[in-house]
Design a protein around this motif. Structure first.
Motif, mmCIF file in Angstrom:
data_model
loop_
_atom_site.group_PDB
_atom_site.id
_atom_site.type_symbol
_atom_site.label_atom_id
_atom_site.label_comp_id
_atom_site.label_asym_id
_atom_site.label_seq_id
_atom_site.Cartn_x
_atom_site.Cartn_y
_atom_site.Cartn_z
ATOM 1 N N GLY A 86 90.927 26.852 51.978
ATOM 2 C CA GLY A 86 91.198 27.513 53.138
ATOM 3 C C GLY A 86 90.795 29.203 53.165
ATOM 4 N N THR A 87 90.334 29.667 51.831
ATOM 5 C CA THR A 87 90.231 30.847 51.794
ATOM 6 C C THR A 87 88.674 30.824 51.510
ATOM 7 O OG1 THR A 87 92.167 31.398 50.847
ATOM 8 C CG2 THR A 87 90.456 33.184 50.487
ATOM 9 N N ALA A 88 87.838 31.920 52.160
ATOM 10 C CA ALA A 88 86.335 31.909 52.080
ATOM 11 C C ALA A 88 86.065 33.590 51.885
ATOM 12 C CB ALA A 88 85.669 31.197 53.073
ATOM 13 N N THR A 89 84.655 33.752 52.194
ATOM 14 C CA THR A 89 84.190 35.165 51.838
ATOM 15 C C THR A 89 84.786 36.418 52.724
ATOM 16 O OG1 THR A 89 82.399 34.454 50.992
ATOM 17 C CG2 THR A 89 82.180 36.835 51.644
ATOM 18 N N ALA A 90 85.045 35.909 54.075
ATOM 19 C CA ALA A 90 85.045 37.086 54.979
ATOM 20 C C ALA A 90 86.855 37.618 54.848
ATOM 21 C CB ALA A 90 85.217 36.506 56.335
ATOM 22 N N ALA A 91 87.826 36.695 54.203
ATOM 23 C CA ALA A 91 89.040 36.942 54.064
ATOM 24 C C ALA A 91 89.008 38.080 52.862
ATOM 25 C CB ALA A 91 90.043 35.596 53.727
ATOM 26 N N LEU A 92 88.255 37.752 51.889
ATOM 27 C CA LEU A 92 88.247 38.669 50.557
ATOM 28 C C LEU A 92 87.599 40.014 51.092
ATOM 29 C CD1 LEU A 92 86.733 36.159 47.876
ATOM 30 C CD2 LEU A 92 89.401 36.656 48.442
ATOM 31 N N ALA A 93 86.578 39.850 51.877
ATOM 32 C CA ALA A 93 85.836 41.098 52.210
ATOM 33 C C ALA A 93 86.907 41.904 53.104
ATOM 34 C CB ALA A 93 84.666 40.878 53.103
ATOM 35 N N VAL A 94 87.567 41.332 54.127
ATOM 36 C CA VAL A 94 88.805 42.054 54.717
ATOM 37 C C VAL A 94 89.707 42.886 53.901
ATOM 38 C CG1 VAL A 94 90.459 41.920 56.339
ATOM 39 C CG2 VAL A 94 88.347 40.755 56.750
ATOM 40 N N GLU A 95 90.251 42.337 52.888
ATOM 41 C CA GLU A 95 91.023 43.040 52.234
ATOM 42 C C GLU A 95 90.405 43.928 51.258
ATOM 43 O OE1 GLU A 95 94.471 42.258 51.670
ATOM 44 O OE2 GLU A 95 94.486 40.686 53.349
ATOM 45 N N ALA A 96 89.407 43.792 50.951
ATOM 46 C CA ALA A 96 88.608 44.512 49.892
ATOM 47 C C ALA A 96 88.492 45.951 50.839
ATOM 48 C CB ALA A 96 87.590 44.431 49.335
ATOM 49 N N GLY A 97 87.998 45.627 52.054
ATOM 50 C CA GLY A 97 87.525 46.759 52.872
ATOM 51 C C GLY A 97 88.635 47.660 53.486
ATOM 52 N N ALA A 98 89.722 47.074 53.690
ATOM 53 C CA ALA A 98 90.859 47.562 54.143
ATOM 54 C C ALA A 98 91.602 48.644 53.173
ATOM 55 C CB ALA A 98 92.042 46.621 54.483
ATOM 56 N N SER A 99 91.371 48.062 51.815
ATOM 57 C CA SER A 99 91.727 48.863 50.879
ATOM 58 C C SER A 99 90.850 50.139 50.678
ATOM 59 C CB SER A 99 91.680 47.969 49.417
ATOM 60 O OG SER A 99 91.940 48.844 48.181
ATOM 61 N N ALA A 100 89.605 49.969 50.704
ATOM 62 C CA ALA A 100 88.623 51.098 50.590
ATOM 63 C C ALA A 100 88.845 52.219 51.717
ATOM 64 C CB ALA A 100 87.252 50.459 50.727
ATOM 65 N N LEU A 101 89.112 51.682 52.942
ATOM 66 C CA LEU A 101 89.536 52.550 54.134
ATOM 67 C C LEU A 101 90.667 53.355 53.959
ATOM 68 C CD1 LEU A 101 88.638 50.018 56.803
ATOM 69 C CD2 LEU A 101 87.311 52.325 56.594
ATOM 70 N N LYS A 102 91.623 52.654 53.126
ATOM 71 C CA LYS A 102 92.892 53.251 52.962
ATOM 72 C C LYS A 102 92.586 54.475 51.844
ATOM 73 C CE LYS A 102 97.869 52.503 51.337
ATOM 74 N NZ LYS A 102 98.723 51.642 50.967
#
Length: 350
Positions: free
Chosen positions: A54-70
């Motif tokens: 149920g978890t794939a690439t986009a979900a990981l990318a979103v979490e990492a991207g949100a962390s970088a934006l913060k």
């Protein structure tokens, strides 16, 4: 282009994400008729993070991207680039989904496919967008759900590859300020494309109309030949990037190589005469995360305080294609960088 003279891409934030499931060598050893000692001695890996169903690439990318934006103190960018070997689908690209889920719908978004060199290819692309004025800020994510394309019965690959994502935010700045991305050196050799490949699934296989062997849908790698080319090509690219930046090997404070294999990283560092005290590494804890490897390692180093403002950093990678690349940068002063998120990540319903 007027108004863009002297513009350079500058790192303004970093972030990362690891799926919560941790798989140690003992678990794989029982299934693959091997041992913890065999895995460690050949790869340097003790454990890795793998996605749950149920978890794939986009979900990981979103979490990492949100962390970088913060980390960057921003909620907006002009462009999103996702470097990945494991897109959500063959079509469309994964980056527009990531952008939309980060509240960035409408911005430019595309994927980069260069396997383990993907982040460096993406970095060069992002730097080009900023240098030419196409974008003032770019979110670059390296993200992989590599366990979804690895044959679980193949111990030569199943023990090496893992899942995760790392990201950086780049802003327009000048080449002489900390965080500016230096000259990028990129290369490829398509004559050796079969050394790292997934034979089935693309148009080359589909156009023949012949059923593929089940194993051909999985990632395949010719380890011995890959080792030799990885060491030679990465060393050459690193030396070329250093020369273009006007640096010597002894000027490097932190060497951040793609975490392909501990022996490969050590061999490259030895050729560059970079001692273990200047080598960054997290492969023992996270394995080989392909395009996510370098940004994950940068986030790890920054969170642990092993990267200080002003440190001269050398990045280098090698991957399928064959592809390779390297670049330099002087580490900037960043806001506090969080350790990799390991909260459960899921695809949105529907």
């Amino acid at each position: 282009m007027s108004g863009t003279a002297g513009r350079a891409a500058v790192i303004a934030g970093v972030g990362s994400c690891l799926p919560p499931r941790v798989v140690g060598n003992e678990e794989l050893a029982r299934r693959l008729d091997t041992s913890d000692e065999w895995i460690r001695s050949r790869t340097g890996i003790a454990r890795r993070h793998l996605v749950d169903p149920g978890t794939a690439t986009a979900a990981l990318a979103v979490e990492a991207g949100a962390s970088a934006l913060k980390s960057a103190g921003r909620a907006d960018v002009d462009s999103v680039i996702v470097a990945t070997t494991t897109p959500e689908r063959l079509c469309p690209a994964t980056a527009p989904q990531v952008a939309a889920r980060l509240g960035l719908a409408g911005v430019a978004a595309h994927d980069v496919s260069a396997v383990c060199t993907g982040f460096l290819y993406g970095l060069a692309t992002a730097a080009g967008q900023i240098a030419t004025g196409l974008a003032d800020r770019v979110l670059l994510v390296g993200a992989e759900a590599f366990s979804t394309i690895v044959n679980p019965a193949d111990r030569t690959t199943a023990v090496i590859f893992a899942d995760g994502a790392g990201a950086v935010v780049l802003r327009a700045g000048t080449a002489d300020e900390p965080g500016a991305v230096g000259p990028c050196v990129l290369g490829s050799d398509g004559d050796l494309s079969d050394l790292i490949t997934i034979p089935a699934g693309g148009s080359g296989h589909r156009s023949r109309g012949v059923p593929a062997h089940p194993d051909d849908h999985y990632f395949q790698m010719q380890g011995r030949d890959v080792y030799r080319h990885a060491v030679e090509r990465t060393t050459e690219a690193a030396l070329a990037a250093l020369a273009r930046a006007g640096w010597r090997c002894e000027d490097v404070d932190r060497f951040v190589p793609h975490q392909a294999n501990a022996r490969i990283c050590a061999a490259i560092a030895e050729r560059l005469d970079i001692g273990s005290d200047r080598q960054a590494s997290n492969i023992e804890r996270v394995g080989n995360t392909a395009a996510a490897s370098i940004p994950l390692l940068l986030a790890d180093e920054a969170a642990a305080g092993r990267l200080a403002s002003g440190d001269r950093v050398l990045l280098a990678a090698f991957g399928g294609g064959l592809t390779w690349g390297a670049t330099t940068l002087t580490w900037p002063e960043l806001a506090a960088v969080a350790a990799p998120a390991t909260a459960a990540v899921r695809e949105p319903a529907g």
